[in-house]
Scaffold this motif. Structure first.
Motif, PDB file in Angstrom:
ATOM      1  N   THR A   1       0.850  -1.190   0.000  1.00  0.00           N
ATOM      2  CA  THR A   1       0.000   0.000   0.000  1.00  0.00           C
ATOM      3  C   THR A   1       0.883   1.236   0.000  1.00  0.00           C
ATOM      4  N   PHE A   2       0.350   2.314  -0.534  1.00  0.00           N
ATOM      5  CA  PHE A   2       1.102   3.557  -0.633  1.00  0.00           C
ATOM      6  C   PHE A   2       0.962   4.369   0.653  1.00  0.00           C
ATOM      7  N   GLU A   3       2.084   4.859   1.120  1.00  0.00           N
ATOM      8  CA  GLU A   3       2.127   5.719   2.302  1.00  0.00           C
ATOM      9  C   GLU A   3       2.898   6.979   1.923  1.00  0.00           C
ATOM     10  N   GLY A   4       2.191   7.958   1.340  1.00  0.00           N
ATOM     11  CA  GLY A   4       2.870   9.153   0.867  1.00  0.00           C
ATOM     12  C   GLY A   4       3.827   8.795  -0.252  1.00  0.00           C
ATOM     13  N   ASP A   5       5.104   9.088  -0.046  1.00  0.00           N
ATOM     14  CA  ASP A   5       6.116   8.749  -1.041  1.00  0.00           C
ATOM     15  C   ASP A   5       6.741   7.380  -0.778  1.00  0.00           C
ATOM     16  N   GLY A   6       6.220   6.662   0.231  1.00  0.00           N
ATOM     17  CA  GLY A   6       6.756   5.358   0.575  1.00  0.00           C
ATOM     18  C   GLY A   6       5.726   4.258   0.408  1.00  0.00           C
ATOM     19  N   LEU A   7       6.077   3.057   0.873  1.00  0.00           N
ATOM     20  CA  LEU A   7       5.227   1.882   0.751  1.00  0.00           C
ATOM     21  C   LEU A   7       5.201   1.126   2.065  1.00  0.00           C
ATOM     22  N   SER A   8       4.092   0.436   2.310  1.00  0.00           N
ATOM     23  CA  SER A   8       3.980  -0.481   3.439  1.00  0.00           C
ATOM     24  C   SER A   8       3.484  -1.821   2.917  1.00  0.00           C
ATOM     25  N   SER A   9       3.966  -2.893   3.501  1.00  0.00           N
ATOM     26  CA  SER A   9       3.541  -4.223   3.087  1.00  0.00           C
ATOM     27  C   SER A   9       2.053  -4.406   3.345  1.00  0.00           C
ATOM     28  N   PHE A  10       1.338  -4.947   2.364  1.00  0.00           N
ATOM     29  CA  PHE A  10      -0.099  -5.181   2.498  1.00  0.00           C
ATOM     30  C   PHE A  10      -0.368  -6.618   2.922  1.00  0.00           C
ATOM     31  N   GLY A  11      -0.004  -7.564   2.072  1.00  0.00           N
ATOM     32  CA  GLY A  11      -0.102  -8.972   2.422  1.00  0.00           C
ATOM     33  C   GLY A  11       1.276  -9.588   2.481  1.00  0.00           C
TER      34      GLY A  11
END
Length: 346
Positions: A76-86
Motif C-alpha cells: 500500500t502507498f504511504e505518501g512517497d513510501g510503501l507499506s507491506s499489504f499482504g
C-alpha cells in the motif's frame, strides 16, 4: 503532487544487472504538465521487482519478482513510501513477468514466462499470496530458439467478456481463460484460444472494444484480433527500416485518439500506428528514436501529452511529446535511473 497537472508513476526495475545497472528497488516518478520529471528515492521491495500493477478498485500495488522461483508481493502507498499489504507468496513457476488485478482487486493474475503458467493469487491484508489456482500451457512455434515451449508474457482482464487474455509468445496464441467460476476455479478450454500467424510471438496486447491489438515480438508485427469471433483478422509490420534482431516489439498502448504506441527494441524507438477500428487496419505514421537502449515498457501521462519509455539497457526513461491524437513528435527529456523495466501509472 497536484494530480490535476501531474502524473505519478512507479518504476519497476531489475536488481540483477543482466540488462542495465542493478537497481536498489522501485521508485516514484512524477511528470508535470510541461514534461518536467521528479524521481523519488529507491524503495526496497525485494529482489527483481520487474513488473508492477495498481488495482483501480483498492489502490493496492502488486509486484512480480522475476526469479527462477517466482514470487509476488502486495503493498500500500504511504505518501512517497510503501507499506507491506499482504505476505509475499510463490507463483509455483519460473520468471513471472506480468500481473493484473481483477475488477474488484481481491485477486490478481501472474504470467510466468519460463514456467508456462498463469497463476492466481489473493490480495488480502496480512495473508500469504501463494498461488491459489493456476493454468498450465503447452505448445511451441516455428522459431526453435524462442518458441521451444509456451511462454505466457502478459495477463489482461477482459471485463466485457469476463475472461482473461494471455499472449503466449511461445505458441503463437492468445490464451483465453474463463473467469466466471472464480475464486473456486480458473477455466481454460484450448478450443477458445486465439491463433495468430506462425512465428509472430505475441508479447502484449491492448483491448479496443470488441477488438484487441497485439504487439508481436518475434516478427515485428502488430495484429488485429476480433474478440467476439476469436480470430486474427489482420496484421502489419511496425517498420521495415531496421535489421531484425529477434527482440522487436515490447509494450503497447492505445491513445484516446486511436494511435497505437509500441516499443521497438530492434530500433530503440517508439513506433506509432494509426488504428482504424471500422476497417480493422493499422498504419505506421511515426517513429521516434528514444536515444536509449532496450525500450522494455511504456506508459502515458493522464492527459496524454507525453509517453514515457523505459529504456532498460541505457538506465534511462525517455519522455516523448505527443500531439493531440497521440502521435509522438520528439524527445523532450531523459531521466536517469538503473534498469527501468516497468512504468505503473497511479
Amino acid at each position: 503532487m497536484d494530480e490535476s497537472t501531474s502524473t505519478r508513476f512507479w518504476v519497476g526495475a531489475s536488481t540483477l544487472g543482466a540488462i542495465g545497472a542493478p537497481a536498489r528497488g522501485i521508485r516514484s516518478l512524477d511528470i508535470t504538465a510541461d514534461g518536467s520529471a521528479t524521481l523519488g528515492e529507491p524503495v526496497d521491495v525485494g529482489p527483481n521487482p520487474m513488473f508492477l500493477a495498481i488495482s483501480h478498485a483498492t489502490g493496492v500495488l502488486g509486484i512480480v519478482h522475476e526469479l527462477a522461483e517466482g514470487r509476488v508481493s502486495t503493498w500500500t502507498f504511504e505518501g512517497d513510501g510503501l507499506s507491506s499489504f499482504g505476505l509475499s507468496g510463490a507463483t509455483g513457476a519460473a520468471d513471472p513477468c506480468h500481473l493484473a488485478f481483477d475488477e474488484a482487486g481481491g485477486l490478481f493474475f501472474a504470467a510466468n514466462y519460463s514456467g508456462a503458467r498463469v497463476s492466481v493469487h489473493h490480495a488480502a491484508p496480512d495473508a500469504p499470496a501463494d498461488v491459489a489456482l493456476s493454468a498450465d500451457f503447452t505448445g511451441s512455434g516455428p522459431n526453435r530458439e524462442r518458441q521451444e515451449a509456451s511462454h505466457p508474457h502478459q495477463a489482461v482482464v477482459d471485463t466485457a467478456r469476463d475472461q482473461l487474455l494471455v499472449p503466449d509468445l511461445g505458441s503463437d496464441r492468445v490464451r483465453v481463460l474463463a473467469l466466471d467460476a472464480l475464486p473456486e476455479a480458473l477455466g481454460h478450454d484450448e478450443e477458445r484460444d486465439i491463433v495468430v500467424h506462425a512465428g509472430a510471438g505475441p508479447r502484449h496486447l491492448v483491448i479496443a472494444g470488441d477488438l484487441a491489438i497485439t504487439a508481436n515480438e518475434l516478427d515485428r508485427t502488430a495484429s488485429v484480433i476480433d474478440l467476439a469471433e476469436g480470430r486474427e483478422v489482420a496484421w502489419c509490420s511496425i517498420g521495415d527500416d531496421v535489421e531484425p534482431l529477434g527482440l522487436g516489439c515490447s509494450a503497447i498502448r492505445l491513445t484516446r485518439g486511436g494511435i497505437v504506441l509500441i516499443g521497438d527494441r530492434d530500433a530503440d524507438a517508439l513506433r506509432a500506428l494509426r488504428f482504424d477500428a471500422e476497417a480493422r487496419t493499422l498504419e505506421l505514421v511515426a517513429t521516434v528514436v528514444t536515444g536509449g537502449r532496450h525500450p522494455r515498457d511504456l506508459e502515458l501521462t493522464h492527459d496524454e501529452r507525453f509517453a514515457l519509455v523505459a529504456d532498460q539497457g541505457s538506465d534511462s526513461i525517455t519522455v516523448v511529446a505527443l500531439d493531440g491524437v497521440g502521435v509522438p513528435t520528439g524527445v523532450v527529456g531523459v531521466v536517469e535511473t538503473p534498469a527501468p523495466a516497468c512504468l505503473a501509472r497511479m
